[in-house]
Design a protein around this motif. Structure first.
Motif, PDB file in Angstrom:
ATOM      1  N   GLY A 129       0.792  -1.223   0.000  1.00 50.72           N
ATOM      2  CA  GLY A 129       0.000   0.000   0.000  1.00 50.72           C
ATOM      3  C   GLY A 129       0.825   1.274   0.000  1.00 50.72           C
ATOM      4  N   ILE A 130       2.083   1.198  -0.403  1.00 52.16           N
ATOM      5  CA  ILE A 130       2.954   2.373  -0.410  1.00 52.16           C
ATOM      6  C   ILE A 130       2.652   3.229  -1.639  1.00 52.16           C
ATOM      7  CG2 ILE A 130       5.355   3.164  -0.478  1.00 52.16           C
ATOM      8  CD1 ILE A 130       6.117   0.464   0.815  1.00 52.16           C
ATOM      9  N   MET A 131       2.338   4.486  -1.431  1.00 55.73           N
ATOM     10  CA  MET A 131       2.022   5.448  -2.491  1.00 55.73           C
ATOM     11  C   MET A 131       0.696   5.170  -3.179  1.00 55.73           C
ATOM     12  SD  MET A 131       5.664   6.339  -4.265  1.00 55.73           S
ATOM     13  CE  MET A 131       4.839   7.449  -5.406  1.00 55.73           C
ATOM     14  N   GLY A 132      -0.097   4.258  -2.640  1.00 55.37           N
ATOM     15  CA  GLY A 132      -1.440   4.024  -3.147  1.00 55.37           C
ATOM     16  C   GLY A 132      -1.480   3.668  -4.624  1.00 55.37           C
ATOM     17  N   LYS A 133      -2.483   4.197  -5.303  1.00 56.09           N
ATOM     18  CA  LYS A 133      -2.695   3.886  -6.721  1.00 56.09           C
ATOM     19  C   LYS A 133      -1.653   4.520  -7.636  1.00 56.09           C
ATOM     20  CE  LYS A 133      -6.462   1.526  -5.978  1.00 56.09           C
ATOM     21  NZ  LYS A 133      -6.528   0.067  -6.229  1.00 56.09           N
ATOM     22  N   GLN A 134      -0.868   5.468  -7.117  1.00 53.98           N
ATOM     23  CA  GLN A 134       0.186   6.095  -7.908  1.00 53.98           C
ATOM     24  C   GLN A 134       1.139   5.045  -8.475  1.00 53.98           C
ATOM     25  OE1 GLN A 134       0.677   9.131  -8.896  1.00 53.98           O
ATOM     26  NE2 GLN A 134       2.779   8.988  -9.658  1.00 53.98           N
ATOM     27  N   VAL A 135       1.280   3.937  -7.777  1.00 55.46           N
ATOM     28  CA  VAL A 135       2.180   2.869  -8.224  1.00 55.46           C
ATOM     29  C   VAL A 135       1.756   2.333  -9.585  1.00 55.46           C
ATOM     30  CG1 VAL A 135       3.040   0.552  -7.669  1.00 55.46           C
ATOM     31  CG2 VAL A 135       2.850   2.264  -5.878  1.00 55.46           C
ATOM     32  N   LEU A 136       0.457   2.376  -9.884  1.00 55.19           N
ATOM     33  CA  LEU A 136      -0.007   1.894 -11.180  1.00 55.19           C
ATOM     34  C   LEU A 136       0.665   2.635 -12.331  1.00 55.19           C
ATOM     35  CD1 LEU A 136      -3.829   1.622 -10.414  1.00 55.19           C
ATOM     36  CD2 LEU A 136      -2.264  -0.297 -10.819  1.00 55.19           C
ATOM     37  N   LEU A 137       0.808   3.951 -12.189  1.00 57.86           N
ATOM     38  CA  LEU A 137       1.456   4.737 -13.241  1.00 57.86           C
ATOM     39  C   LEU A 137       2.914   4.330 -13.410  1.00 57.86           C
ATOM     40  CD1 LEU A 137       0.026   8.291 -12.464  1.00 57.86           C
ATOM     41  CD2 LEU A 137      -0.590   6.815 -14.389  1.00 57.86           C
ATOM     42  N   MET A 138       3.600   4.133 -12.296  1.00 58.57           N
ATOM     43  CA  MET A 138       5.017   3.761 -12.379  1.00 58.57           C
ATOM     44  C   MET A 138       5.195   2.358 -12.935  1.00 58.57           C
ATOM     45  SD  MET A 138       6.664   5.575  -9.024  1.00 58.57           S
ATOM     46  CE  MET A 138       5.393   5.069  -7.882  1.00 58.57           C
ATOM     47  N   LEU A 139       4.298   1.447 -12.580  1.00 64.16           N
ATOM     48  CA  LEU A 139       4.347   0.109 -13.180  1.00 64.16           C
ATOM     49  C   LEU A 139       4.094   0.209 -14.685  1.00 64.16           C
ATOM     50  CD1 LEU A 139       2.476  -2.006 -10.486  1.00 64.16           C
ATOM     51  CD2 LEU A 139       4.798  -2.439 -11.320  1.00 64.16           C
ATOM     52  N   GLY A 140       3.175   1.066 -15.077  1.00 60.05           N
ATOM     53  CA  GLY A 140       2.926   1.265 -16.502  1.00 60.05           C
ATOM     54  C   GLY A 140       4.136   1.835 -17.216  1.00 60.05           C
ATOM     55  N   ASP A 141       4.796   2.798 -16.583  1.00 56.76           N
ATOM     56  CA  ASP A 141       5.997   3.384 -17.176  1.00 56.76           C
ATOM     57  C   ASP A 141       7.091   2.321 -17.357  1.00 56.76           C
ATOM     58  OD1 ASP A 141       4.696   5.797 -17.109  1.00 56.76           O
ATOM     59  OD2 ASP A 141       5.768   6.553 -15.352  1.00 56.76           O
ATOM     60  N   THR A 142       7.203   1.442 -16.359  1.00 60.23           N
ATOM     61  CA  THR A 142       8.206   0.381 -16.446  1.00 60.23           C
ATOM     62  C   THR A 142       7.877  -0.587 -17.569  1.00 60.23           C
ATOM     63  OG1 THR A 142       8.601   0.564 -14.059  1.00 60.23           O
ATOM     64  CG2 THR A 142       9.365  -1.441 -15.140  1.00 60.23           C
ATOM     65  N   ALA A 143       6.591  -0.924 -17.724  1.00 61.24           N
ATOM     66  CA  ALA A 143       6.186  -1.800 -18.819  1.00 61.24           C
ATOM     67  C   ALA A 143       6.499  -1.155 -20.169  1.00 61.24           C
ATOM     68  CB  ALA A 143       4.700  -2.122 -18.707  1.00 61.24           C
ATOM     69  N   MET A 144       6.225   0.142 -20.304  1.00 60.58           N
ATOM     70  CA  MET A 144       6.533   0.834 -21.552  1.00 60.58           C
ATOM     71  C   MET A 144       8.027   0.830 -21.834  1.00 60.58           C
ATOM     72  SD  MET A 144       4.018   1.910 -23.399  1.00 60.58           S
ATOM     73  CE  MET A 144       4.806   3.185 -24.389  1.00 60.58           C
ATOM     74  N   ALA A 145       8.825   0.954 -20.805  1.00 61.60           N
ATOM     75  CA  ALA A 145      10.279   1.013 -20.981  1.00 61.60           C
ATOM     76  C   ALA A 145      10.845  -0.275 -21.564  1.00 61.60           C
ATOM     77  CB  ALA A 145      10.956   1.315 -19.644  1.00 61.60           C
ATOM     78  N   VAL A 146      10.166  -1.404 -21.323  1.00 52.88           N
ATOM     79  CA  VAL A 146      10.648  -2.681 -21.871  1.00 52.88           C
ATOM     80  C   VAL A 146       9.848  -3.084 -23.113  1.00 52.88           C
ATOM     81  CG1 VAL A 146      11.506  -3.473 -19.651  1.00 52.88           C
ATOM     82  CG2 VAL A 146       9.165  -4.037 -20.306  1.00 52.88           C
ATOM     83  N   ALA A 195      -2.813   9.612 -16.281  1.00 59.87           N
ATOM     84  CA  ALA A 195      -2.984   8.318 -16.952  1.00 59.87           C
ATOM     85  C   ALA A 195      -3.411   8.516 -18.402  1.00 59.87           C
ATOM     86  CB  ALA A 195      -4.004   7.476 -16.198  1.00 59.87           C
ATOM     87  N   ALA A 196      -4.290   9.481 -18.631  1.00 63.78           N
ATOM     88  CA  ALA A 196      -4.732   9.752 -19.999  1.00 63.78           C
ATOM     89  C   ALA A 196      -3.561  10.203 -20.869  1.00 63.78           C
ATOM     90  CB  ALA A 196      -5.830  10.811 -19.984  1.00 63.78           C
ATOM     91  N   GLU A 197      -2.706  11.061 -20.329  1.00 59.70           N
ATOM     92  CA  GLU A 197      -1.536  11.513 -21.081  1.00 59.70           C
ATOM     93  C   GLU A 197      -0.644  10.341 -21.476  1.00 59.70           C
ATOM     94  OE1 GLU A 197       0.624  14.571 -19.109  1.00 59.70           O
ATOM     95  OE2 GLU A 197      -1.137  15.809 -18.759  1.00 59.70           O
ATOM     96  N   ARG A 198      -0.529   9.351 -20.573  1.00 58.01           N
ATOM     97  CA  ARG A 198       0.287   8.178 -20.878  1.00 58.01           C
ATOM     98  C   ARG A 198      -0.382   7.299 -21.943  1.00 58.01           C
ATOM     99  NH1 ARG A 198       2.976  10.583 -17.098  1.00 58.01           N
ATOM    100  NH2 ARG A 198       4.134   9.421 -15.506  1.00 58.01           N
ATOM    101  N   LEU A 199      -1.709   7.279 -21.934  1.00 58.32           N
ATOM    102  CA  LEU A 199      -2.435   6.421 -22.872  1.00 58.32           C
ATOM    103  C   LEU A 199      -2.470   6.976 -24.291  1.00 58.32           C
ATOM    104  CD1 LEU A 199      -5.461   5.298 -20.677  1.00 58.32           C
ATOM    105  CD2 LEU A 199      -3.884   3.768 -21.871  1.00 58.32           C
ATOM    106  N   LEU A 200      -2.451   8.295 -24.419  1.00 55.64           N
ATOM    107  CA  LEU A 200      -2.622   8.901 -25.747  1.00 55.64           C
ATOM    108  C   LEU A 200      -1.627   8.392 -26.792  1.00 55.64           C
ATOM    109  CD1 LEU A 200      -3.547  12.615 -24.926  1.00 55.64           C
ATOM    110  CD2 LEU A 200      -5.043  10.665 -25.318  1.00 55.64           C
ATOM    111  N   PRO A 201      -0.315   8.338 -26.479  1.00 51.17           N
ATOM    112  CA  PRO A 201       0.618   7.839 -27.499  1.00 51.17           C
ATOM    113  C   PRO A 201       0.350   6.391 -27.893  1.00 51.17           C
ATOM    114  CG  PRO A 201       1.787   8.957 -25.724  1.00 51.17           C
ATOM    115  CD  PRO A 201       0.394   8.780 -25.268  1.00 51.17           C
ATOM    116  N   ILE A 202      -0.089   5.575 -26.926  1.00 48.39           N
ATOM    117  CA  ILE A 202      -0.384   4.174 -27.231  1.00 48.39           C
ATOM    118  C   ILE A 202      -1.564   4.085 -28.187  1.00 48.39           C
ATOM    119  CG2 ILE A 202      -1.102   1.966 -26.238  1.00 48.39           C
ATOM    120  CD1 ILE A 202       0.312   2.760 -23.654  1.00 48.39           C
ATOM    121  N   LEU A 203      -2.596   4.854 -27.918  1.00 44.86           N
ATOM    122  CA  LEU A 203      -3.768   4.861 -28.799  1.00 44.86           C
ATOM    123  C   LEU A 203      -3.408   5.389 -30.184  1.00 44.86           C
ATOM    124  CD1 LEU A 203      -6.436   6.194 -26.271  1.00 44.86           C
ATOM    125  CD2 LEU A 203      -6.069   3.821 -26.996  1.00 44.86           C
TER     126      LEU A 203
END
Length: 343
Positions: free
Chosen positions: A273-290, A313-321
């Motif tokens: 539960g560290i940093m709450g849902k913010q971790v989702l963005l960082m996990l997404g960034d890590t997935a994009m990096a690989v 999150a929307a800003e991160r999704l736009l390039p993928i879309l």
């Protein structure tokens, strides 16, 4: 302190993303530093064709300014209640410097319209009239933020530095005593060697993850990455839920392209539960990096469901879309969550 220029920057997006992470932690002053540097790097590398990127970063800078303004307004109210009228005026000066947003300006105008400020010399309020007709521009600072900070006492400077920290860290920092507080201010003023020595001595007497974290920041600023990593790991051995240590280690791993280790730590943070849902963005960034765009999209969509994360999150999704040809969905998402600030 506070991840300020912790590791080498690569481009404006690196700075912007670090600014986003610091903002999510409530570290508005440090987020402002990163976002300002992002804007400078963008101007240097893309001076003529990056209007949307500039608008996006400028919007985030406005948001940091608003948060810092509210922080100073809160401190002004506390100063008023304690009878420290001149200090309250200084906090209001800082608030006006950080933001001219209408609601903030109205709050400042209401505070300076009371009888309490009438007893302050005009030079203390930069021409504020002490009346209900003052406009936002009547409360403009005559000095910059850094010099205004050093008008405050040491204890007040320390409080402004630690108050925005997440979780229970503000109280823990305060509880470490005057010698530690002096070292924090020393390091903030640029005397890293003296600050490091004090942290090391204090840690030897009474071990603390906070001392190790502050030592790690200084080592990182000096480019000593191996020592930085060891200090952060040692800190997490003492306190596995220190969010600053976790975030710093994730950042270190990511900067070194050690994405597997970054992902593992982020998953542990998510479980705890560290940093709450913010971790989702960082996990997404890590997935994009690989190169795992599908995995990143799934994580960003989970973050999109969280109100406080939706815009990022929307800003991160736009390039993928965009890359996958889903132009209609991209336009809908941009209009709903980002406005004109999204690219």
């Amino acid at each position: 302190m506070f991840l300020k220029k912790l590791f080498a920057k690569k481009n404006f997006l690196d700075c912007e993303q670090k600014g986003d992470k610091l903002f999510a932690l409530g570290r508005y002053a440090d987020a402002r530093i990163e976002l300002t540097e992002a804007l400078e790097l963008l101007a240097a590398t893309s001076p003529d064709n990056a209007q949307m990127e500039r608008e996006r970063i400028q919007g985030k800078l406005l948001a940091t300014g608003q948060q810092l303004a509210w922080l100073n307004i809160r401190e002004a109210k506390f100063a008023f209640s304690s009878g420290a009228v001149e200090k309250a005026a200084e906090y209001l000066e800082l608030a006006a410097h950080f933001s001219q947003e209408p609601e903030i300006s109205r709050e400042i105008a209401e505070l300076i319209s009371g009888d309490k400020l009438k007893e302050i010399p005009a030079t203390k309020t930069n021409g504020a009239h002490g009346c209900a007709t003052c406009t936002p521009h009547d409360v403009q600072p005559s000095v910059n933020t850094e010099s205004s900070l050093y008008l405050l006492s040491n204890s007040e400077q320390f409080e402004l530095l630690v108050a925005p920290l997440p979780d229970d860290l503000p109280k823990r920092y305060r509880d470490l005593g005057e010698e530690f507080a002096a070292a924090i201010l020393s390091g903030h003023a640029g005397d890293h060697a003296a600050a490091y020595t004090t942290y090391a001595q204090l840690h030897q007497v009474s071990p603390s993850d906070i001392y190790l974290y502050e030592m790690a920041v200084i080592k990182a600023q000096a480019g000593a990455i191996r020592e930085t990593e060891k200090l952060l790991k040692d800190a997490l051995e003492l306190n596995s839920v220190n969010s600053l240590c976790c975030l710093s280690l994730v950042q270190l791993y990511s900067d070194q392209r050690r994405y597997g280790e970054a992902r593992s730590l982020l998953e542990r943070m998510q479980s705890n539960g560290i940093m709450g849902k913010q971790v989702l963005l960082m996990l997404g960034d890590t997935a994009m990096a690989v190169g795992d765009a599908a995995g990143a999209e799934e994580l960003y969509r989970q973050a999109l469901a969280e109100k406080e994360l939706a815009s990022t999150a929307a800003e991160r999704l736009l390039p993928i879309l965009e890359q996958t040809g889903r132009h209609q969905e991209r336009e809908f998402l941009a209009k709903k969550h980002c406005g004109k600030g999204c690219c």
